[in-house]
Design a protein around this motif. Sequence first.
Motif, PDB file in Angstrom:
ATOM      1  N   CYS A 156       0.937  -1.327   0.021  1.00  0.00           N
ATOM      2  CA  CYS A 156      -0.122   0.042  -0.273  1.00  0.00           C
ATOM      3  C   CYS A 156       0.730   1.255   0.016  1.00  0.00           C
ATOM      4  N   MET A 157       0.669   2.081  -0.864  1.00  0.00           N
ATOM      5  CA  MET A 157       1.359   3.334  -0.958  1.00  0.00           C
ATOM      6  C   MET A 157       0.673   4.473  -0.034  1.00  0.00           C
ATOM      7  N   THR A 158       1.596   5.118   0.830  1.00  0.00           N
ATOM      8  CA  THR A 158       1.033   6.241   1.833  1.00  0.00           C
ATOM      9  C   THR A 158       1.099   7.631   1.396  1.00  0.00           C
ATOM     10  N   SER A 159       0.840   8.456   1.937  1.00  0.00           N
ATOM     11  CA  SER A 159       1.089   9.918   1.595  1.00  0.00           C
ATOM     12  C   SER A 159       2.708  10.122   1.848  1.00  0.00           C
ATOM     13  N   ALA A 160       3.292   9.466   2.355  1.00  0.00           N
ATOM     14  CA  ALA A 160       4.924   9.516   2.498  1.00  0.00           C
ATOM     15  C   ALA A 160       5.636   9.383   1.140  1.00  0.00           C
ATOM     16  N   ALA A 161       4.691   8.846   0.329  1.00  0.00           N
ATOM     17  CA  ALA A 161       5.206   8.815  -1.134  1.00  0.00           C
ATOM     18  C   ALA A 161       5.470  10.009  -1.759  1.00  0.00           C
ATOM     19  N   LEU A 162       4.425  10.787  -1.335  1.00  0.00           N
ATOM     20  CA  LEU A 162       4.499  12.260  -1.948  1.00  0.00           C
ATOM     21  C   LEU A 162       5.740  13.328  -1.387  1.00  0.00           C
ATOM     22  N   ALA A 163       6.319  12.970   0.028  1.00  0.00           N
ATOM     23  CA  ALA A 163       7.261  13.711   0.642  1.00  0.00           C
ATOM     24  C   ALA A 163       8.411  14.326  -0.361  1.00  0.00           C
ATOM     25  N   ASN A 164       8.854  13.241  -1.092  1.00  0.00           N
ATOM     26  CA  ASN A 164      10.029  13.510  -1.911  1.00  0.00           C
ATOM     27  C   ASN A 164       9.643  13.912  -3.128  1.00  0.00           C
ATOM     28  N   HIS A 223      -4.704   5.092  -0.449  1.00  0.00           N
ATOM     29  CA  HIS A 223      -6.039   4.963   0.076  1.00  0.00           C
ATOM     30  C   HIS A 223      -6.279   6.013   1.083  1.00  0.00           C
ATOM     31  N   ASN A 224      -7.621   6.581   0.965  1.00  0.00           N
ATOM     32  CA  ASN A 224      -8.060   7.611   2.163  1.00  0.00           C
ATOM     33  C   ASN A 224      -7.019   8.790   2.353  1.00  0.00           C
ATOM     34  N   LEU A 225      -6.759   9.217   1.156  1.00  0.00           N
ATOM     35  CA  LEU A 225      -5.502  10.393   1.271  1.00  0.00           C
ATOM     36  C   LEU A 225      -6.420  11.668   1.770  1.00  0.00           C
ATOM     37  N   ASN A 226      -5.902  12.443   2.653  1.00  0.00           N
ATOM     38  CA  ASN A 226      -6.602  13.610   2.891  1.00  0.00           C
ATOM     39  C   ASN A 226      -6.196  14.496   1.963  1.00  0.00           C
TER      40      ASN A 226
END
Length: 114
Positions: free
Chosen positions: A33-41, A65-68
Amino acid sequence: MTGYDGLPPWSINSFDTPVERFSAHYATSRSHCMTSAALANLRQADDESLQKLRDRFGGIVIQIHNLNPEVALHFILLALQSGKFMDSLCKKTPSSMDELYERAKGYIQMEEIS
């Protein structure tokens, strides 16, 4: 070849041993599962158009999933290079991704023309 072929005799001392070996052997096949941490960089490359960044960003976002929406907006703002579009966003920060994308349309058209 399975994860069991090279086991020495009597090396399985409990049911947990083959379970652990099986899990370790097939761990790379498991979907992550990808998390919002994938967007950090995520950062816009020097030669990357606003359209390409938006497409790349969107490709990542749909896998989370369920990204704010506020978190997504935060990360896209961090990813943008300085320039005219960023200057306009600093003057009036968008309140939603829809607003950001709407404002980006004009800048994307300008990039395509030049």
